[in-house]
Design an enzyme around this catalytic site. Structure first.
Site, short mmCIF file in Angstrom:
data_model
loop_
_atom_site.label_atom_id
_atom_site.label_comp_id
_atom_site.label_asym_id
_atom_site.label_seq_id
_atom_site.Cartn_x
_atom_site.Cartn_y
_atom_site.Cartn_z
N HIS A 26 0.84 -1.20 0.00
CA HIS A 26 0.00 0.00 0.00
C HIS A 26 0.87 1.24 0.00
CE1 HIS A 26 0.64 1.08 4.32
NE2 HIS A 26 0.77 -0.23 4.48
N CYS B 44 2.97 -4.96 6.96
CA CYS B 44 2.67 -4.73 5.55
C CYS B 44 3.79 -3.92 4.90
CB CYS B 44 1.33 -4.00 5.40
SG CYS B 44 -0.09 -5.05 5.80
#
Length: 544
Positions: free
Chosen positions: A431, A450
């Site tokens: 992301h 992440c």
């Protein structure tokens, strides 16, 4: 024929990896007890032994022994293949016709076993990655397949050519092997006879005198960072500063030309230690599925770099390179696995993970309630109802698991304005981020696991390149729309989260910190595996 030495591939990902175990110990003991009997049976069943011409070892046997003895040049351990004893046995058999048939059969069989294991290790590594917590799709050949390759190579291209073919199937194999040999040759270099002295004032800068200038100069020359014709200067001069900067660049350090504590520590790492680090990376690259699809996205975690590339005829064509931010080394490490990217979410919601909500967000919201509105948070009940008012009942419901917190799309959203989804059991995805300044840091382990990407538009263009409707402007519009939208990719793309602490780029060897200690874990696993092989009872091959 080599099932005693090769681990079976684990079930398809991503079950929790067990602690490192040695499933081959018992098998090896049984195998060694049967080895003599099997060898005799082989000799009777197949009197035309592949490593012998009549009573003497043939040229292929000599080439095979040379391969095993030189296994260190490929980052492998000659002792794992009993290279010394096999070499002595072949040499004795070559100069003596007194070796009887069963002894020849035993030696022939043992050489076949050792070379087959070597070929397997050379092409696909010695460790099944799941054994050390790295959950990649299995690309391992079976023991029978490797044995068949060797069997067909003996009367054909020969063992040397087969070894070259198998080694070259690993990306960067030649460059890594060359780097390994270079650092192996530096093993006894006098520039590492003693550590560098600590510079006065704690750091070494341009124009400064230094008692270790001669040693520093020779080290940088040996490593290829400084012209070997340059004499040691009386003071730190411009060429030496440039060499220090090149060294810093290659070792993941802040590039400032100043020898501080971190740079000095890296300068004192010996060539033997670097050769060991290269060998560990070569092992990893053999079982990391870097060529599994025509297009791939690979994050090298300790390098903090993402590469998007195409695979053409077994060669990697890098189309995109960018910095990334990965999980914190202390408590939120990015796991290593591969999965297929299937979706992109524009202007995403951030569903706050339960662990983050419990440990960080709920305590903060209790003491700083204005943060709830400032960051655009809202509650979602178990019934799906959205609540945008903060109160203790809602926070208690989050702690009890009957409600969750999410962050609405917008400029403060923790995921930025785009999310690349490859469904997995670890809840990991790629992301963007509302804090891009962190990409400028040389060490970038700041996330909860992440991976944050520096150039999301470029990555989206790579992912969507087979869909001409998604132009750059349309991608940017969707990212800035403020309304969540998820699209399914026409073609899935494998995403691989890898861990290589040595990289060769444009002829330069880069060494990276063992961020999560995975190299140390791998080294221990390999050491235990080698110990298991070497402590197994080994036939005497007819040696006198």
């Amino acid at each position: 024929m080599i099932h005693a030495y090769t681990e079976a591939a684990p079930p398809r990902r991503h079950a929790p990896a067990p602690a490192y175990v040695l499933p081959w110990r018992r098998t090896l003991r049984v195998w060694s007890g049967l080895a003599c009997l099997c060898a005799s049976l082989v000799a009777v069943a197949n009197p035309a032994l592949p490593w012998f011409d009549g009573e003497r070892p043939n040229a292929q046997a000599l080439a095979a022994v040379a391969l095993l003895q030189a296994a260190g040049s490929q980052g492998l351990e000659p002792a794992d293949y009993d290279a010394r004893r096999l070499g002595l046995a072949v040499q004795q058999a070559q100069h003596s016709a007194a070796t009887d048939g069963p002894q020849r059969g035993q030696l022939d069989y043992a050489l076949t076993q050792a070379v087959t294991r070597f070929m397997s290790d050379l092409s696909q590594g010695r460790i099944v990655p799941a054994r050390i917590g790295e959950n990649f799709a299995s690309t391992r050949r079976s023991a029978a397949d490797v044995g068949a390759l060797l069997q067909s190579a003996l009367p054909g291209i020969g063992v040397d050519a087969l070894a070259r073919q198998l080694a070259q199937q690993t990306p960067m194999a030649q460059a890594m092997a060359e780097a390994l040999r270079h650092y192996q040759t530096l093993g006894q270099h006098p520039a590492w006879a003693a550590p560098l002295p600590a510079p006065g004032g704690g750091k070494l800068v341009a124009g400064q005198a230094y008692a270790g200038l001669d040693t520093l100069t020779r080290r940088l020359q040996a490593l290829g960072d400084l012209d070997p014709a340059m004499p040691a200067p009386p003071l730190v001069d411009a060429p030496l500063v440039m060499a220090i900067e090149r060294f810093q660049l290659r070792h993941g350090l802040l590039v400032d030309g100043v020898v501080g504590r971190n740079t000095l520590r890296q300068l004192d790492v010996t060539p033997q230690q670097r050769a060991h680090q290269i060998a560990l990376t070569m092992e990893r690259m053999r079982w990391t599925p870097l060529l599994q699809a025509p297009r791939m996205i690979v994050v090298n975690v300790p390098e903090f770099v993402l590469r998007a590339y195409e695979v053409q005829q077994g060669q990697i064509d890098v189309k995109l390179t960018m910095n990334v931010i990965v999980g914190k080394s202390l408590d939120t490490r990015t796991p290593l696995f591969d999965e297929d990217m299937r979706f992109i979410e524009f202007s995403p919601y951030w569903n706050v993970p339960r662990s983050i909500a419990h440990k960080e967000l709920v305590p903060r919201l209790r003491t700083e309630p204005a943060y709830f509105t400032q960051q655009g948070f809202e509650f979602v009940t178990s019934a799906g109802q959205v609540v945008d008012i903060l109160d203790d009942d809602q926070l208690d419901a989050v702690m009890a698991g009957s409600s969750r917190i999410r962050q609405r799309p917008g400029p403060r959203n923790a995921l930025g304005d785009i999310k690349f989804i490859f469904p997995n059991n670890n809840a990991i995805f790629l992301h963007h981020t509302p804090t891009p300044r962190l990409f400028a840091s040389p060490r970038r382990d700041f996330s909860h696991g992440c991976v944050r990407v520096e150039a999301p538009v470029a990555l989206a263009l790579f992912v969507l390149q087979d869909d001409p409707d998604w132009t750059e402007q349309r991608i940017r519009d969707a990212m800035g729309a403020g309304r969540s939208r998820t699209i399914r990719l026409r073609q899935q793309i494998p995403v691989l989260l890898a861990y290589h602490t040595v990289v060769v780029k444009e002829g330069m060897v880069f060494f990276l910190a063992d961020l999560y200690g995975h190299d140390a874990t791998l080294a221990q696993a390999l050491q235990e595996r080698s110990g298991s092989l070497r402590h197994t009872a080994i036939p005497d091959y007819g040696l006198r």
